[in-house]
Motif scaffolding. Structure first.
Motif, PDB file in Angstrom:
ATOM      1  N   SER A 196       0.876  -1.170   0.000  1.00  0.00           N
ATOM      2  CA  SER A 196       0.000   0.000   0.000  1.00  0.00           C
ATOM      3  C   SER A 196       0.913   1.219   0.000  1.00  0.00           C
ATOM      4  O   SER A 196       1.865   1.284   0.785  1.00  0.00           O
ATOM      5  CB  SER A 196      -0.897   0.021   1.241  1.00  0.00           C
ATOM      6  N   TYR A 205      -4.114   6.163   4.860  1.00  0.00           N
ATOM      7  CA  TYR A 205      -5.361   6.910   4.712  1.00  0.00           C
ATOM      8  C   TYR A 205      -5.915   7.259   6.077  1.00  0.00           C
ATOM      9  O   TYR A 205      -6.060   6.399   6.946  1.00  0.00           O
ATOM     10  CB  TYR A 205      -6.379   6.059   3.949  1.00  0.00           C
ATOM     11  N   VAL A 223      -9.088  10.978  -2.583  1.00  0.00           N
ATOM     12  CA  VAL A 223      -9.953   9.808  -2.740  1.00  0.00           C
ATOM     13  C   VAL A 223     -11.401  10.238  -2.926  1.00  0.00           C
ATOM     14  O   VAL A 223     -12.130   9.697  -3.768  1.00  0.00           O
ATOM     15  CB  VAL A 223      -9.810   8.854  -1.539  1.00  0.00           C
ATOM     16  N   LYS A 256     -13.790   9.221  -6.113  1.00  0.00           N
ATOM     17  CA  LYS A 256     -14.893   8.309  -5.832  1.00  0.00           C
ATOM     18  C   LYS A 256     -16.262   8.970  -5.960  1.00  0.00           C
ATOM     19  O   LYS A 256     -17.242   8.321  -6.331  1.00  0.00           O
ATOM     20  CB  LYS A 256     -14.755   7.718  -4.420  1.00  0.00           C
ATOM     21  N   CYS A 285      -7.169   8.554 -10.756  1.00  0.00           N
ATOM     22  CA  CYS A 285      -6.879   7.126 -10.585  1.00  0.00           C
ATOM     23  C   CYS A 285      -5.804   6.664 -11.563  1.00  0.00           C
ATOM     24  O   CYS A 285      -4.878   5.939 -11.187  1.00  0.00           O
ATOM     25  CB  CYS A 285      -8.144   6.306 -10.775  1.00  0.00           C
ATOM     26  N   GLN A 329     -12.966   2.813 -10.018  1.00  0.00           N
ATOM     27  CA  GLN A 329     -11.704   3.455  -9.643  1.00  0.00           C
ATOM     28  C   GLN A 329     -10.563   2.445  -9.535  1.00  0.00           C
ATOM     29  O   GLN A 329      -9.415   2.763  -9.874  1.00  0.00           O
ATOM     30  CB  GLN A 329     -11.861   4.251  -8.342  1.00  0.00           C
ATOM     31  N   SER A 330     -10.860   1.224  -9.092  1.00  0.00           N
ATOM     32  CA  SER A 330      -9.810   0.208  -8.986  1.00  0.00           C
ATOM     33  C   SER A 330      -9.324  -0.227 -10.365  1.00  0.00           C
ATOM     34  O   SER A 330      -8.132  -0.487 -10.571  1.00  0.00           O
ATOM     35  CB  SER A 330     -10.324  -1.003  -8.201  1.00  0.00           C
ATOM     36  N   LEU A 334      -7.004   2.524 -11.593  1.00  0.00           N
ATOM     37  CA  LEU A 334      -5.701   2.386 -10.935  1.00  0.00           C
ATOM     38  C   LEU A 334      -4.896   1.284 -11.617  1.00  0.00           C
ATOM     39  O   LEU A 334      -3.697   1.436 -11.877  1.00  0.00           O
ATOM     40  CB  LEU A 334      -5.885   2.047  -9.453  1.00  0.00           C
ATOM     41  N   ASP A 346      -6.881  -2.668  -5.429  1.00  0.00           N
ATOM     42  CA  ASP A 346      -8.017  -1.916  -4.907  1.00  0.00           C
ATOM     43  C   ASP A 346      -7.524  -0.535  -4.493  1.00  0.00           C
ATOM     44  O   ASP A 346      -6.311  -0.283  -4.471  1.00  0.00           O
ATOM     45  CB  ASP A 346      -8.646  -2.651  -3.720  1.00  0.00           C
ATOM     46  N   ASP A 347      -8.468   0.357  -4.142  1.00  0.00           N
ATOM     47  CA  ASP A 347      -8.052   1.713  -3.792  1.00  0.00           C
ATOM     48  C   ASP A 347      -7.594   1.828  -2.333  1.00  0.00           C
ATOM     49  O   ASP A 347      -6.447   2.165  -2.070  1.00  0.00           O
ATOM     50  CB  ASP A 347      -9.139   2.749  -4.137  1.00  0.00           C
ATOM     51  N   THR A 400      -2.663  -1.872  -3.066  1.00  0.00           N
ATOM     52  CA  THR A 400      -3.690  -0.851  -2.856  1.00  0.00           C
ATOM     53  C   THR A 400      -3.039   0.526  -2.828  1.00  0.00           C
ATOM     54  O   THR A 400      -1.853   0.660  -2.485  1.00  0.00           O
ATOM     55  CB  THR A 400      -4.457  -1.055  -1.519  1.00  0.00           C
ATOM     56  N   LEU A 401      -3.827   1.503  -3.186  1.00  0.00           N
ATOM     57  CA  LEU A 401      -3.323   2.875  -3.124  1.00  0.00           C
ATOM     58  C   LEU A 401      -3.007   3.262  -1.694  1.00  0.00           C
ATOM     59  O   LEU A 401      -1.991   3.911  -1.419  1.00  0.00           O
ATOM     60  CB  LEU A 401      -4.372   3.832  -3.698  1.00  0.00           C
TER      61      LEU A 401
END
Length: 231
Positions: A68, A72, A82, A86, A94, A134-135, A138, A197-198, A225-226
């Motif tokens: 990651s 967050y 984000v 989103k 993204c 969004q995923s 990315l 995933d985000d 993941t982000l």
């Protein structure tokens, strides 16, 4: 790369940084340089196997490399970015963030033996409402740099009972139980896959999705993941 059209748009209607609100230059993409440097990084690139993201799966699902990029926090600087992609129609963030993750990991062995990249899917209703996944974006930005195959139809999300945002760990697990179904599982059989995933909070969504990939015969599961959040 910033094209002529984007430069023209920036001159006519300058973009504001989603974090601080200041005017962005044509060379700044997701946010201004000052805010970008202030985003909380995890530094998980120093250890892909024993970081906090990897620990979410220990004893629950077999995973290999996990990464990651950011931490967050609710109402933190990253949360403003984000929120933009989103809920406020900024898919371009993204794509750029996917590219940045790829550039960060390109000098490591993280993706060296990956056979395919798979984004966590959305339900059809959520996709229609948002207009994009969004995923997936990315993942598209990531594979643009890493040059790995992108698989979009191996699994599908068949229901999404409610938003995960305000749910606890147990409730998140219940909310994702049975959420994913195999569609073309043969595409991942025998492959080392990277699931994207985000934001990961408890890992419930990624576990539910990853379990389907492993059931389809994926040889190895890796996680990207982000950001990582804590509940």
């Amino acid at each position: 790369m910033i094209g002529f059209f984007q430069r023209l748009v920036d001159l006519v209607a300058p973009r504001a940084c989603p974090v601080c609100g200041q005017r962005m230059t044509t060379q700044e993409t997701v946010c201004c340089v000052k805010c970008w440097l202030d985003l909380p990084r995890t530094r998980f690139e120093n250890n892909f196997f024993e970081n906090e993201t990897a620990q979410m799966f220990w004893g629950l699902m077999p995973v290999e490399k996990c990464y990651s990029m950011f931490r967050y926090q609710s109402h933190g600087k990253l949360s403003r970015i984000v929120e933009q992609f989103k809920y406020h129609d900024h898919p371009e963030y993204c794509l750029e963030l996917g590219r940045v993750m790829a550039q960060t990991l390109k000098t490591t062995d993280f993706a060296a033996d990956i056979d395919a990249v798979i984004p966590v899917p959305l339900t059809k209703k959520r996709f229609r409402n948002r207009g994009y996944n969004q995923s997936e974006l990315l993942a598209r930005g990531f594979v643009e740099i890493i040059q790995k195959p992108l698989i979009l139809d191996a699994i599908a999300r068949q229901h999404f009972q409610q938003s995960q945002t305000r749910l606890g760990r147990v409730e998140r697990q219940e909310n994702t139980s049975g959420a994913f179904v195999l569609r073309k599982g043969e595409q991942v059989r025998g492959k080392r896959v990277l699931l994207i995933d985000d934001v990961i909070t408890t890992g419930a969504t990624l576990r539910a999705c990853g379990e389907q990939l492993l059931a389809a015969g994926a040889k190895e599961l890796n996680i990207l993941t982000l950001a990582i959040a804590k509940v």
